[in-house]
Design a protein around this motif. Structure first.
Motif, short mmCIF file in Angstrom:
data_model
loop_
_atom_site.label_atom_id
_atom_site.label_comp_id
_atom_site.label_asym_id
_atom_site.label_seq_id
_atom_site.Cartn_x
_atom_site.Cartn_y
_atom_site.Cartn_z
N TYR B 118 0.81 -1.22 0.00
CA TYR B 118 0.00 0.00 0.00
C TYR B 118 0.84 1.27 0.00
O TYR B 118 0.34 2.35 -0.33
CB TYR B 118 -1.00 -0.01 1.17
N ALA B 119 2.12 1.16 0.37
CA ALA B 119 3.00 2.33 0.35
C ALA B 119 4.40 1.93 -0.07
O ALA B 119 4.84 0.81 0.19
CB ALA B 119 3.03 2.99 1.73
N SER B 120 5.09 2.84 -0.74
CA SER B 120 6.45 2.56 -1.22
C SER B 120 7.29 3.84 -1.09
O SER B 120 6.85 4.92 -1.49
CB SER B 120 6.43 2.13 -2.69
N LEU B 121 8.48 3.68 -0.52
CA LEU B 121 9.35 4.82 -0.26
C LEU B 121 10.66 4.64 -1.03
O LEU B 121 11.44 3.73 -0.72
CB LEU B 121 9.63 4.93 1.24
N GLU B 122 10.89 5.50 -2.01
CA GLU B 122 12.14 5.43 -2.78
C GLU B 122 13.26 6.06 -1.96
O GLU B 122 13.13 7.20 -1.51
CB GLU B 122 11.96 6.15 -4.11
N CYS B 123 14.35 5.32 -1.79
CA CYS B 123 15.42 5.75 -0.88
C CYS B 123 16.80 5.72 -1.52
O CYS B 123 17.09 4.86 -2.35
CB CYS B 123 15.48 4.81 0.33
N LYS B 124 17.65 6.66 -1.07
CA LYS B 124 19.07 6.62 -1.43
C LYS B 124 19.89 6.49 -0.15
O LYS B 124 19.58 7.12 0.87
CB LYS B 124 19.45 7.90 -2.17
N VAL B 125 20.93 5.67 -0.21
CA VAL B 125 21.84 5.52 0.93
C VAL B 125 22.67 6.80 1.04
O VAL B 125 23.31 7.21 0.07
CB VAL B 125 22.78 4.30 0.73
N ILE B 126 22.64 7.46 2.20
CA ILE B 126 23.40 8.70 2.35
C ILE B 126 24.56 8.56 3.33
O ILE B 126 25.39 9.47 3.43
CB ILE B 126 22.51 9.89 2.80
#
Lengths: 178, 178
Positions: B118-126
């Motif tokens: 139901y939800a998706s969070l696009e992430c970058k490793v910082i």
């Protein structure tokens, strides 16, 4: 509440589902308690826990100095106290007195257990590398206490602005996951 | 599932209650997905998230190399797929195919969204400072998607060995907490 010593290998089962917790510290002016949702397990045994404590919180400096705390897990019957502690600063208020919370001496640290909470985890700060940049403290649970319970306790899980999800039914699936 | 762009300022409301999530990465041999419960919010906006990924997991090297992933949040109707993904390694299995999960292209990263979540969070490793010592990755959510819902979704919360608490009723208390 009558709590028993909990084997350290089982601590992850308490924190992994993401309950709101109440963190106690022993400050120069006495014990303090804050409400916290930003925590995660890092390792099983010894149980390592990471948590985020804002540098604007009264607890921040106390934890940095004393390097000891107790993570207490409340249930839904304590929701008003939990929110009250989250909305009040320990800099001017004795929150144990104001919210009728009972401090009980811990066995390994100076911060107290909260008697009304069903579980309490005595912790020592073992790493502060990420405190400056992210307010992340790394804790090791050195002693754990939990009241015996047959069903999963009615923990509360914050999703913003005083709204909480209360733990519901449980399901079990065959799994090789720890 | 029809998801809408979610303001980044609201991301913490999804992860703070501690749901089990499904983390996708884009590896050399195609996309992979793993089940994960060890995550926490670190900051509100931009939303910063910390998570622990074992160096024994197939995802570990892929995430370290690509520095991109998507955190997908499943609900209880997907519990069997969630446990299946947790019990299977992506080194030999195409888990999207095996568990009938539908990859959908993300907008900011190469890892796919899972359509069924139901939800998706696009992430970058910082930040990988804590990877060597604790397997902790620091992620920034750069784009967020969620299906509109009136009630808190039936997320699942792992408390060990395939036992899950399913999100129950919600309560609201007057609060100044974010």
């Amino acid at each position: 509440m009558k709590k028993r010593n909990l084997p350290l290998s089982r601590v992850y089962r308490l924190l992994e589902p993401g309950p709101v917790v109440m963190l106690t510290t022993a400050g120069l002016k006495g014990a303090n308690v804050m409400t916290m949702s930003w925590h995660m397990m890092v390792d099983f045994e010894p149980p390592i826990v990471a948590c985020v404590i804002s540098n604007r919180d009264y607890t921040f400096e106390t934890l940095r100095r004393t390097r000891e705390c107790v993570i207490n897990i409340p249930t839904v019957n304590m929701a008003r106290k939990v929110v009250g502690c989250g909305n009040t600063s320990g800099s001017k208020t004795d929150k144990f007195k104001k919210f009728c919370l009972t401090p009980v001496p811990a066995s390994e640290v100076k911060a107290p257990l909260i008697d009304e909470c069903y579980a309490s985890l005595e912790c020592k700060v073992i790493d502060t590398t990420m405190v400056e940049k992210y307010n992340i403290f790394i804790l090791e649970v050195v002693k754990a206490w939990a009241a015996p319970h047959r069903t999963y306790p009615s923990t509360i899980h914050h999703f913003g602005r005083g709204n909480f999800m209360v733990a519901g039914r449980t399901i079990s699936l065959p799994s090789r996951m720890k």
